[in-house]
Design a protein around this motif. Structure first.
Motif, mmCIF file in Angstrom:
data_model
loop_
_atom_site.group_PDB
_atom_site.id
_atom_site.type_symbol
_atom_site.label_atom_id
_atom_site.label_comp_id
_atom_site.label_asym_id
_atom_site.label_seq_id
_atom_site.Cartn_x
_atom_site.Cartn_y
_atom_site.Cartn_z
ATOM 1 N N ILE A 171 0.699 -1.157 -0.134
ATOM 2 C CA ILE A 171 -0.067 -0.220 0.057
ATOM 3 C C ILE A 171 0.927 1.253 0.067
ATOM 4 N N THR A 172 2.006 1.271 0.594
ATOM 5 C CA THR A 172 2.661 2.323 0.850
ATOM 6 C C THR A 172 3.510 2.522 -0.592
ATOM 7 N N VAL A 173 3.828 1.583 -1.224
ATOM 8 C CA VAL A 173 4.296 1.759 -2.914
ATOM 9 C C VAL A 173 3.264 2.179 -3.558
ATOM 10 N N LEU A 174 2.045 1.834 -3.469
ATOM 11 C CA LEU A 174 0.932 2.304 -4.175
ATOM 12 C C LEU A 174 0.900 3.646 -4.003
ATOM 13 N N ILE A 175 0.758 4.172 -2.909
ATOM 14 C CA ILE A 175 0.489 5.656 -2.413
ATOM 15 C C ILE A 175 1.476 6.569 -3.057
ATOM 16 N N ASP A 176 2.965 5.748 -2.628
ATOM 17 C CA ASP A 176 3.936 6.984 -3.241
ATOM 18 C C ASP A 176 4.284 6.782 -4.513
ATOM 19 N N ASN A 177 4.606 5.644 -5.290
ATOM 20 C CA ASN A 177 5.045 5.522 -6.723
ATOM 21 C C ASN A 177 3.849 5.565 -7.627
ATOM 22 N N ASP A 178 2.958 5.168 -7.371
ATOM 23 C CA ASP A 178 1.640 4.850 -8.443
ATOM 24 C C ASP A 178 0.806 6.135 -8.400
ATOM 25 N N LEU A 179 0.298 6.480 -7.101
ATOM 26 C CA LEU A 179 -0.565 7.472 -7.223
ATOM 27 C C LEU A 179 -0.110 8.757 -6.819
ATOM 28 N N ASP A 180 1.334 8.906 -6.442
ATOM 29 C CA ASP A 180 1.973 10.208 -6.357
ATOM 30 C C ASP A 180 1.162 11.041 -5.319
#
Length: 181
Positions: free
Chosen positions: A134-143
């Protein structure tokens, strides 16, 4: 025909025990407790490090205002909360064993420690992996890190992984001790 003759070597007289005379069984020779096993100073150090890292992950994640909106973060709080309680209770047991000089190597105790370590470390690892996703999703994918507490999410996830890394030796040593009986 050459026949070999047995050589006579002096043998020390083995002391007799009560078992030979029909008495109780002689005490079994125990393998020395390995560092990291329950009831050893290294085992206490592992338990204290598990407690500190899981408490840090719990405190950092629970301090954010928006962790309840993500199921993986709620799972991380629940898993690290359980791991904190488990490692604290076993640290207290280790302190007691060290102060009194008792061994925590009975079959039932080792079985309980192995089962508890296996469950808590698996839950913590699964929660850390879910939170990392979820952290990678928030940081990298959703910016959208500017709108969230990404640094706290990443810190709590890292603390959960470190908790798992410190719990793994405890589980493996207990499992090995249980399997070698």
């Amino acid at each position: 025909m050459n026949v070999s003759h047995g050589s006579v070597h002096p043998v020390e007289d083995v002391p007799t025990t009560d078992a030979a005379a029909g008495g109780p069984n002689p005490p079994r020779v125990r393998m020395k407790d390995l560092p990291g096993m329950p009831g050893t100073p290294a085992g206490l150090a592992l338990r204290l490090s598990q407690f500190l890292f899981s408490a840090a992950a719990l405190a950092v994640m629970a301090s954010t205002s928006d962790f309840p909106s993500v199921t993986a973060f709620c799972y991380l709080v629940a898993a690290t909360g359980l791991h904190t309680l488990w490692s604290f209770s076993l640290a207290v047991a280790d302190v007691y064993a060290l102060l009194v000089g008792r061994s925590l190597q009975s079959h039932k105790v080792v079985c309980l420690f192995t089962l508890g370590d296996g469950v808590t470390s698996t839950l913590t690892f699964a929660a850390a992996c879910a939170s990392a996703g979820i952290t990678v999703l928030i940081d990298n994918d959703l910016d959208s890190c500017a709108h969230n507490h990404c640094a706290q999410f990443e810190t709590a996830t890292a603390m959960a992984f470190i908790t798992w890394f410190t719990a793994l030796p405890s589980f493996l040593l207990n499992f090995w001790s249980l399997a070698s009986r």
